[in-house]
Scaffold this motif. Structure first.
Motif, PDB file in Angstrom:
ATOM      1  N   ARG A 767       0.703  -1.194  -0.064  1.00  0.00           N
ATOM      2  CA  ARG A 767      -0.068  -0.030   0.086  1.00  0.00           C
ATOM      3  C   ARG A 767       0.876   1.301   0.161  1.00  0.00           C
ATOM      4  O   ARG A 767       2.048   1.509   0.826  1.00  0.00           O
ATOM      5  N   LEU A 768       0.336   2.177  -0.762  1.00  0.00           N
ATOM      6  CA  LEU A 768       1.360   3.647  -0.775  1.00  0.00           C
ATOM      7  C   LEU A 768       0.352   4.642  -0.639  1.00  0.00           C
ATOM      8  O   LEU A 768      -0.732   4.595  -1.420  1.00  0.00           O
ATOM      9  N   GLN A 769       0.499   5.524   0.118  1.00  0.00           N
ATOM     10  CA  GLN A 769      -0.466   7.041   0.045  1.00  0.00           C
ATOM     11  C   GLN A 769       0.156   8.112  -0.045  1.00  0.00           C
ATOM     12  O   GLN A 769       1.465   8.201   0.312  1.00  0.00           O
ATOM     13  N   LEU A 770       0.040   8.838  -1.012  1.00  0.00           N
ATOM     14  CA  LEU A 770       0.846   9.896  -1.506  1.00  0.00           C
ATOM     15  C   LEU A 770      -0.069  11.335  -1.326  1.00  0.00           C
ATOM     16  O   LEU A 770      -1.352  11.139  -1.337  1.00  0.00           O
ATOM     17  N   PRO A 771       0.475  12.350  -0.650  1.00  0.00           N
ATOM     18  CA  PRO A 771      -0.104  13.593  -0.772  1.00  0.00           C
ATOM     19  C   PRO A 771      -0.563  14.277  -2.161  1.00  0.00           C
ATOM     20  O   PRO A 771       0.040  13.576  -3.090  1.00  0.00           O
ATOM     21  N   GLN A 772      -1.392  15.186  -2.125  1.00  0.00           N
ATOM     22  CA  GLN A 772      -1.833  15.487  -3.377  1.00  0.00           C
ATOM     23  C   GLN A 772      -0.711  16.216  -4.170  1.00  0.00           C
ATOM     24  O   GLN A 772       0.224  16.748  -3.571  1.00  0.00           O
ATOM     25  N   ASP A 773      -0.616  15.956  -5.355  1.00  0.00           N
ATOM     26  CA  ASP A 773       0.170  16.711  -6.234  1.00  0.00           C
ATOM     27  C   ASP A 773       1.565  15.954  -6.292  1.00  0.00           C
ATOM     28  O   ASP A 773       2.772  16.316  -6.708  1.00  0.00           O
ATOM     29  N   VAL A 774       1.789  14.719  -5.606  1.00  0.00           N
ATOM     30  CA  VAL A 774       2.890  14.053  -5.634  1.00  0.00           C
ATOM     31  C   VAL A 774       2.501  12.557  -6.507  1.00  0.00           C
ATOM     32  O   VAL A 774       1.692  11.953  -6.477  1.00  0.00           O
TER      33      VAL A 774
END
Length: 802
Positions: A767-774
């Motif tokens: 699982r990978l969670q990225l901030p917005q615009d990344v």
């Protein structure tokens, strides 16, 4: 100088107008009244060199941050929560060594200054304040804790009365005098003053955890005559036999234990453990049966298995580290907090010729930079977890008012170390304030030809290190790459140009390559790397700096600077390829003499920087196979091996090239043995096949704490791939033996969270969670490589055939 400076109406004060006293402690007291307590009460305070500030008997803080007299730092506190209606009193201990060291330059004057104005109430340091030289320090002068630090403390607690701090009644003792002379704000050498720009240090009081070992034996005759308090102990401890100590009693306020009677001609000692390295001041609560009992406290980073405290092999080893403080006790109870801050894990209480048992309660005030820890690494491998834990602990205790190499014997802002520590910090908290303050601090102490010093502020003229000057520019690049902000480059551009003038003129040889300047210390690494004439490593550092300057100038929209940097870069790259490349070996030589003779050594260092500079990309795999991999796998090399500091660059290249399993095994092999010591050593076992020399070299050295980011990059797979973390590469090391992993990286855009877990039936759940615009480029084995945003999950078969 600003006309509305908050300290403009204050005066610099000191007991003696023009004469300075070596190693002096001064007590200041001021009483004032308040009709009402304000909601906010900013108070500005500083001293040259340092102070501890109490208000209404309560500890407020200490400072200032290290700096330069021409723009001396001051601190700000909001003291509204401590002020009270009616009588209030300020108590300050100010200190000046009247000598420079590795974090301070003495400029011939000592002083204290403060200011506060809340409505009609004004509090300014001036000649109405009362002061005195601290009477408990009326003892013979001592030697330095080390030649990098201030002096040992020798305190006569019989002459100490804390009522000047705790009592609302102003002291009437005739030793208290009004200030003889007060100098106006802006007087030289303090032409101006600047805010510290970073948070104040923490002040938590931490009890020692447990007593460990005890020993008794003979003490030296005339032990009281030694100016250096360490010297008698060095000789006495060598013949002592240590046994487990009686269990002490740990309370919330301190560790209680008995220091047994030594007797005539004898010594008795008990060691106490904090369990992890800490930094700050020792607090002693004692009860003695007889007046005048003397107790020494020896600070070290741990003890050996037989209970012997770690100590240098010779008195002059370990930078002449003499980490001892002394207190002479009155009969009955007393409490004393020492002033000088010392990093350590173990303290040994030492009694000589005492006539009775002494009850002790020991604690310490922990004074470090208050990081907000936002990063995380955890896995199913306890060894990796332990390595990460001790790396974070080491970085924390090496983060004070600046990045320091070690909190123990030096506390110096070495800038090669600081670059590694800044990267540690990016992964721990994302806080860039220590880095930015350090960049400005290093820039401010300048050799006339433009070079920086290896650490600053400092009086150490033998520590001008040209390669650390290059790394100073690299840290401006690091700041830009981390944050996306170009302001520091623009601010420091003139300083950079003066520095480049040195390299393009004084340091440039007739062969068009940088040459060793005998006036300075070309460090490069703690290893036998080639340093004579034209060193490849030195020249490759310069090339990488020029490459980064081209990018920085473009980001600043400075076309003229970019064109100039590109011309120098292209010329220098051409000369490196012409003079230092071996087409037969397909590697770079370690250097060339002034007569053109090639140095036929091919070090790991040289190949790593050549790869980082992008030189001869078609040969990178051969450099890795013939040099870097043999090094990581422990094979014999004919050239220098990187230290625990420099190996981080080896790891960087191998991660970039996808050879992470070998990096992880190298970390595991070399850091595993550090876990019981709870700190990262100055030298790793694989550094030229030498182990760290316990007691001489530091066991808490943050230049070796880089597993903080390497473990996150490798196991969790989070690797920055663009300015300000706009893009990353996501390539976790999915390993059944590790079983699971999770990491959090704080970035300017928000938290990046990676996690994976192995299930025997399903395979790896990722699982990978990225901030917005990344954006992330996904590079997971057995999956299609693609670019993703937001939150994503994958199921990766453990068996490629599934």
């Amino acid at each position: 100088m600003k006309k509305n400076h908050p300290l403009m109406k204050a005066r610099w004060i000191w007991p003696i107008a023009f004469k300075h006293t070596l190693n002096s402690y001064v007590q200041f007291r001021h009483d004032f009244k308040l009709k009402a307590v304000p909601r906010k009460a900013p108070f500005y305070i500083s001293a040259d060199q340092s102070y501890v500030f109490y208000l209404n008997g309560k500890y407020v803080g200490r400072g200032p941050a290290r700096g330069y007299q021409e723009s001396w730092p001051y601190d700000e506190y909001d003291i509204a929560g401590i002020l009270q209606k009616g009588n209030n009193w300020i108590s300050v201990i100010a200190y000046n060594p009247a000598a420079g060291n590795f974090q301070y330059r003495f400029d011939g004057r000592a002083g204290f200054i403060c200011a506060g104005q809340w409505g009609k109430t004004e509090v300014y340091s001036n000649n109405q304040w009362r002061c005195r030289f601290a009477p408990q320090y009326n003892t013979p002068q001592t030697d330095k804790l080390s030649f990098q630090l201030n002096y040992q403390e020798w305190v006569n607690a019989k002459q100490n009365d804390n009522s000047w701090i705790s009592s609302s009644r102003a002291p009437k003792d005739e030793t208290w005098k009004t200030v003889e002379r007060a100098w106006p704000f802006g007087v030289m050498p303090w032409h101006d003053m600047e805010p510290r720009g970073i948070p104040n240090l923490t002040s938590d009081i931490i009890p020692y955890e447990k007593t460990q070992h005890t020993a008794q034996g003979k003490c030296l005759s005339r032990w009281q005559d030694y100016k250096n308090l360490f010297h008698p102990w060095f000789q006495e401890q060598s013949v002592l036999k240590w046994v487990p100590a009686d269990k002490g009693r740990r309370t919330a306020s301190g560790l209680e234990f008995i220091l047994p009677k030594a007797g005539a001609g004898k010594i008795a000692a008990v060691s106490c453990d904090l369990t992890i390295p800490r930094f700050g001041t020792l607090i002693v609560e004692a009860e003695a049966q007889t007046n005048g009992e003397t107790i020494d406290f020896f600070f070290t980073e741990g003890q050996s298995e037989d209970g012997r405290p770690l100590i240098g092999e010779e008195i002059t080893d370990g930078c002449e580290a003499s980490m001892v403080a002394r207190i002479v006790l009155p009969k009955g109870k007393c409490r004393y907090e020492f002033f000088q801050m010392i990093g350590h894990r173990t303290v040994v209480a030492i009694a000589r010729e005492t006539k009775g048992d002494v009850k002790l309660k020991l604690s310490m005030r922990h004074c470090v930079y208050p990081f907000a820890i936002k990063g995380l690494f955890e896995s199913g491998d306890e060894i990796l977890n332990g390595i990460h834990r001790i790396s974070v602990q080491t970085q924390q205790v090496c983060s004070l008012d600046s990045y320091v190499d070690t909190p123990w014997r030096e506390q110096a802002q070495w800038w090669g170390d600081a670059r590694v520590q800044a990267m540690n910090t990016f992964f721990m908290s994302g806080d860039t304030r220590l880095l930015t303050r350090g960049i400005r601090s290093i820039a401010q102490q300048e050799v006339p030809n433009g070079l920086t010093f290896g650490h600053a502020p400092t009086i150490s003229y033998n520590c001008i290190i040209p390669d650390f000057s290059l790394i100073w520019i690299m840290t401006i690049w690091d700041y830009f790459y981390q944050t996306g902000k170009i302001d520091l480059f623009v601010e420091q551009q003139d300083r950079i140009n003066r520095l480049l003038h040195y390299f393009e003129n004084d340091a440039m040889g007739k062969n068009g390559l940088l040459t060793t300047d005998p006036r300075y210390w070309l460090f490069l690494d703690w290893t036998d790397i080639y340093r004579e004439d034209s060193s490849s490593l030195y020249n490759l550092w310069y090339l990488q700096v020029l490459q980064k300057l081209c990018v920085l100038a473009e980001a600043a929209s400075d076309t003229n600077a970019k064109k100039s940097f590109e011309q120098i870069r292209n010329r220098h790259e051409k000369r490196i390829l012409q003079s230092l490349w071996d087409p037969k070996k397909k590697m770079f030589y370690d250097g060339v003499t002034t007569k053109g003779k090639k140095i036929r050594q091919y070090s790991v260092h040289t190949q790593v920087l050549a790869i980082m500079c992008g030189l001869k990309p078609h040969a990178h795999q051969e450099m890795i196979a013939n040099c870097l991999l043999p090094y990581l796998r422990g094979e014999q090399l004919d050239s220098a091996r990187p230290s625990g500091y420099w190996v981080t660059y080896v790891y960087d290249v191998m991660e970039m090239k996808g050879r992470v399993e070998d990096v992880l095994e190298h970390i595991r092999k070399n850091w595993k043995g550090m876990i019981p010591w709870e700190g990262c050593w100055e030298f790793i076992p694989d550094s030229n096949n030498q182990h760290c020399r316990f007691g001489n070299q530091s066991l808490t050295h943050a230049w070796s704490a880089h597993p903080i980011y390497h473990l996150t990059r490798i196991v969790a797979g989070i690797r920055q791939n663009d300015i300000a973390w706009k893009k990353i590469i996501f390539s976790p090391l999915l390993d059944k033996n590790i079983a699971h992993a999770k990491a959090v990286v704080p970035t300017p855009n928000g938290r990046i969270v990676s996690s994976w877990r192995y299930h025997q039936d399903k395979g790896f759940m990722v699982r990978l969670q990225l901030p917005q615009d990344v954006q992330a480029t996904v590079m997971i084995p057995n999956s299609n490589h693609k670019t993703v945003t937001g939150t994503n999950s994958w199921i990766i078969p453990a068996d490629p055939q599934q």
